[in-house]
Design an enzyme around this catalytic site. Structure first.
Site, PDB file in Angstrom:
ATOM      1  N   THR A 133     -28.058  17.341  50.543  1.00  0.00           N
ATOM      2  CA  THR A 133     -29.110  16.865  51.447  1.00  0.00           C
ATOM      3  C   THR A 133     -30.141  16.020  50.706  1.00  0.00           C
ATOM      4  OG1 THR A 133     -30.992  17.653  52.751  1.00  0.00           O
ATOM      5  CG2 THR A 133     -30.240  19.120  51.029  1.00  0.00           C
ATOM      6  N   ASP A 134     -30.830  15.158  51.453  1.00  0.00           N
ATOM      7  CA  ASP A 134     -31.928  14.393  50.846  1.00  0.00           C
ATOM      8  C   ASP A 134     -33.154  15.281  50.603  1.00  0.00           C
ATOM      9  OD1 ASP A 134     -32.781  14.726  53.488  1.00  0.00           O
ATOM     10  OD2 ASP A 134     -33.222  12.616  53.834  1.00  0.00           O
ATOM     11  N   GLU A 135     -33.138  16.507  51.166  1.00  0.00           N
ATOM     12  CA  GLU A 135     -34.298  17.387  50.983  1.00  0.00           C
ATOM     13  C   GLU A 135     -34.469  17.808  49.528  1.00  0.00           C
ATOM     14  OE1 GLU A 135     -35.017  20.345  53.961  1.00  0.00           O
ATOM     15  OE2 GLU A 135     -33.806  19.286  55.440  1.00  0.00           O
ATOM     16  N   TYR A 159     -34.403  26.601  51.083  1.00  0.00           N
ATOM     17  CA  TYR A 159     -33.147  25.891  51.401  1.00  0.00           C
ATOM     18  C   TYR A 159     -32.920  24.739  50.433  1.00  0.00           C
ATOM     19  CZ  TYR A 159     -30.173  22.350  53.575  1.00  0.00           C
ATOM     20  OH  TYR A 159     -29.215  21.389  53.793  1.00  0.00           O
ATOM     21  N   LYS A 163     -30.010  24.079  47.529  1.00  0.00           N
ATOM     22  CA  LYS A 163     -29.096  22.926  47.521  1.00  0.00           C
ATOM     23  C   LYS A 163     -29.246  22.146  46.210  1.00  0.00           C
ATOM     24  CE  LYS A 163     -26.639  21.731  50.324  1.00  0.00           C
ATOM     25  NZ  LYS A 163     -25.240  22.108  50.693  1.00  0.00           N
ATOM     26  N   ASN A 188     -31.160  13.689  57.881  1.00  0.00           N
ATOM     27  CA  ASN A 188     -30.962  14.599  59.017  1.00  0.00           C
ATOM     28  C   ASN A 188     -29.869  14.084  59.949  1.00  0.00           C
ATOM     29  OD1 ASN A 188     -33.484  15.587  58.033  1.00  0.00           O
ATOM     30  ND2 ASN A 188     -33.834  16.473  60.061  1.00  0.00           N
TER      31      ASN A 188
HETATM   32  N1  LIG Z   1     -27.345  19.228  59.344  1.00  0.00           N
HETATM   33  C1  LIG Z   1     -27.965  18.326  58.591  1.00  0.00           C
HETATM   34  O1  LIG Z   1     -28.765  17.513  59.094  1.00  0.00           O
HETATM   35  C2  LIG Z   1     -27.681  18.249  57.110  1.00  0.00           C
HETATM   36  C3  LIG Z   1     -28.351  17.278  56.374  1.00  0.00           C
HETATM   37  C4  LIG Z   1     -28.082  17.178  55.014  1.00  0.00           C
HETATM   38  C5  LIG Z   1     -27.144  18.001  54.418  1.00  0.00           C
HETATM   39  N2  LIG Z   1     -26.515  18.955  55.137  1.00  0.00           N
HETATM   40  C6  LIG Z   1     -25.529  19.802  54.445  1.00  0.00           C
HETATM   41  O2  LIG Z   1     -24.277  19.614  55.088  1.00  0.00           O
HETATM   42  C7  LIG Z   1     -23.544  20.827  55.088  1.00  0.00           C
HETATM   43  C8  LIG Z   1     -23.157  21.194  56.512  1.00  0.00           C
HETATM   44  O3  LIG Z   1     -24.360  21.326  57.289  1.00  0.00           O
HETATM   45  P1  LIG Z   1     -24.285  21.768  58.812  1.00  0.00           P
HETATM   46  O4  LIG Z   1     -25.502  21.291  59.464  1.00  0.00           O
HETATM   47  O5  LIG Z   1     -22.954  21.423  59.371  1.00  0.00           O
HETATM   48  O6  LIG Z   1     -24.377  23.362  58.634  1.00  0.00           O
HETATM   49  P2  LIG Z   1     -24.050  24.492  59.688  1.00  0.00           P
HETATM   50  O7  LIG Z   1     -25.054  25.571  59.450  1.00  0.00           O
HETATM   51  O8  LIG Z   1     -23.881  23.949  61.060  1.00  0.00           O
HETATM   52  O9  LIG Z   1     -22.611  25.009  59.240  1.00  0.00           O
HETATM   53  C9  LIG Z   1     -22.394  25.730  58.057  1.00  0.00           C
HETATM   54  C10 LIG Z   1     -21.012  26.359  58.144  1.00  0.00           C
HETATM   55  O10 LIG Z   1     -20.770  27.050  56.912  1.00  0.00           O
HETATM   56  C11 LIG Z   1     -20.175  28.315  57.219  1.00  0.00           C
HETATM   57  N3  LIG Z   1     -20.503  29.236  56.122  1.00  0.00           N
HETATM   58  C12 LIG Z   1     -21.737  29.728  55.799  1.00  0.00           C
HETATM   59  N4  LIG Z   1     -21.633  30.553  54.746  1.00  0.00           N
HETATM   60  C13 LIG Z   1     -20.318  30.562  54.382  1.00  0.00           C
HETATM   61  C14 LIG Z   1     -19.587  31.210  53.355  1.00  0.00           C
HETATM   62  N5  LIG Z   1     -20.195  32.037  52.481  1.00  0.00           N
HETATM   63  N6  LIG Z   1     -18.257  30.987  53.259  1.00  0.00           N
HETATM   64  C15 LIG Z   1     -17.638  30.170  54.143  1.00  0.00           C
HETATM   65  N7  LIG Z   1     -18.283  29.541  55.154  1.00  0.00           N
HETATM   66  C16 LIG Z   1     -19.596  29.741  55.265  1.00  0.00           C
HETATM   67  C17 LIG Z   1     -20.810  28.724  58.541  1.00  0.00           C
HETATM   68  O11 LIG Z   1     -20.024  29.676  59.229  1.00  0.00           O
HETATM   69  C18 LIG Z   1     -20.873  27.382  59.271  1.00  0.00           C
HETATM   70  O12 LIG Z   1     -19.687  27.140  59.998  1.00  0.00           O
HETATM   71  C19 LIG Z   1     -24.431  21.864  54.403  1.00  0.00           C
HETATM   72  O13 LIG Z   1     -24.025  21.977  53.059  1.00  0.00           O
HETATM   73  C20 LIG Z   1     -25.815  21.288  54.511  1.00  0.00           C
HETATM   74  O14 LIG Z   1     -26.627  21.714  53.431  1.00  0.00           O
HETATM   75  C21 LIG Z   1     -26.772  19.095  56.471  1.00  0.00           C
END
Ligand SMILES: NC(=O)c1ccc[n+]([C@@H]2O[C@H](COP(=O)([O-])OP(=O)(O)OC[C@H]3O[C@@H](n4cnc5c(N)ncnc54)[C@H](O)[C@@H]3O)[C@@H](O)[C@H]2O)c1
Length: 354
Positions: A133-135, A159, A163, A188
């Site tokens: 993430t950019d965070e 969080y 990361k 985001n």
């Molecule tokens: N949503 C955003 O805007 C955003 C932005 C930047 C980065 N990210 C990164 O992208 C990735 C996906 O984000 P997202 O929004 O789809 O998250 P999300 O919370 O929707 O999904 C996370 C998934 O990981 C699974 N999970 C959690 N713990 C687990 C474990 N121990 N073993 C196996 N599976 C597990 C959960 O069941 C879920 O399906 C993350 O790494 C997040 O940090 C997200």
């Protein structure tokens, strides 16, 4: 190519699985623990394809992961599994340390053991793509600055700190052990299948229910919004064509204040689903106590992935937002059970802030 996608039942991971599985040359294995955020309904359109398989499991279970890597002859790991919600990390950081840091460590170790066993051509092809993430870059002033791949890390929340730690581990496994790691840091995301506690779906669904639309502080915090399918396309490029040891920033060229995002949703809904008696959705906006440690602004420079991998954002914020609203209007089958059973939209943010 054989892909292992971790967290493929989540918001972004499911978009990645849907995208990859549409290509008959790919095989996709989705490893997900199915926490509150995981939802197999998001994979309905691919779950009967012969090149897609779901495995319920925990990334912290390194021997099960190693068995899976071997059995499925994985070429590319795309690691998205995480605890992902900043407000939940404020209320309960332990799960973030466990999954995001320890889980990434265990996954890297399993991948390293597997990679060392591979023949030379398969070792060359192998990639471990860590999705971040950019965070991790922290807080920008309202009026200047942009995150590049060289921006020093300065995470603010449990969080983003977790990361940042996992990014450092992934880089170290490349520098120290030679594991072919690529990283990406994105802004985001928004779009279909987004868990209803995140800002955009929360506002859409609360508006349809005629409930308050919570906005943190004075709504001035700025985020750069990236349509999830644009992001999934970028992730496929990074995983398949990214240079080992490199990281790539991915943004949506769409900086907006939180308040303007909420107001835009209200205005689109006024046109698509007018309220009774001529009332406007903006009247439901309610300002709530700000999130502790709330970063003011994130802005991301995507020029490296655009220049080196030929990626471009295709969906503007206005188009993507209208598409997302249409999707929620048409797909109650997906979100109604979540609102009924798991997250009713009664609060925004951490328990302390609400
Ligand atoms: N949503 C955003 O805007 C955003 C932005 C930047 C980065 N990210 C990164 O992208 C990735 C996906 O984000 P997202 O929004 O789809 O998250 P999300 O919370 O929707 O999904 C996370 C998934 O990981 C699974 N999970 C959690 N713990 C687990 C474990 N121990 N073993 C196996 N599976 C597990 C959960 O069941 C879920 O399906 C993350 O790494 C997040 O940090 C997200």
């Amino acid at each position: 190519m054989n892909f292992l996608v971790t967290g493929g039942a989540g918001f972004i991971g499911s978009a990645v699985c849907r995208r990859l599985a549409r290509n008959p040359d790919h095989r996709v294995v989705n490893l997900d623990k199915l926490t509150y955020a995981g939802n197999l309904a998001s994979l309905r359109e691919i779950d009967n394809l012969s090149n897609y398989r779901f495995v319920r499991g925990d990334i912290c279970d390194d021997s099960a992961v190693l068995d899976l890597l071997r059995a499925e002859k994985i070429d590319i790991v795309m690691h998205l599994a995480a605890e992902s919600h900043v407000d939940r990390s404020i209320d309960g950081p332990a799960a973030f340390i466990e999954t995001n840091i320890v889980g990434t460590f265990r996954l890297l170790n399993a991948a390293l053991t597997y990679w060392r066993e591979l023949p030379a051509d398969a070792r060359e092809r192998f990639r471990f793509h860590h999705v971040s993430t950019d965070e991790v870059f922290g807080d920008l002033p309202f009026d200047s600055g942009i995150f590049t791949e060289e921006t020093p890390y300065a995470p603010s929340s449990p969080y983003s700190a977790s990361k940042a730690a996992s990014d450092h581990l992934a880089r170290a496994w490349h520098e120290t052990y030679g594991l072919p790691v690529v990283l990406s840091n994105c802004s985001n995301n928004y779009g279909p299948y987004h868990f209803p506690e995140k800002l955009i779906p929360l506002v859409i669904l609360n508006a349809l229910d005629e409930r308050p639309l919570p906005v943190y502080g004075n709504g001035a915090n700025v985020r750069d919004w990236l349509y999830v399918e644009d992001h999934a396309r970028a992730l496929e490029l990074v995983a398949t064509r990214g240079v080992a040891g490199e990281s790539y920033n991915i943004g949506g060229h769409a900086e907006r204040t939180n308040l303007s995002v909420v107001e835009t949703i209200c205005d689109i809904l006024d046109a698509k689903r007018p309220r009774r008696g001529g009332a406007r959705y903006r009247d439901l906006i309610t300002f709530v106590t700000d999130r502790p440690g709330h970063d003011r602004r994130y802005a991301i420079d995507s020029s490296k992935i655009e220049r080196e991998l030929g990626w471009q954002r295709e969906v503007t914020f206005e188009t993507g937002l209208a598409r997302t609203i249409d999707w929620y209007l048409d797909n109650g089958w997906w979100w109604q059970p979540i609102r009924a059973e798991r997250y009713a939209g009664e609060r925004l943010g951490s328990k302390g802030a609400a």
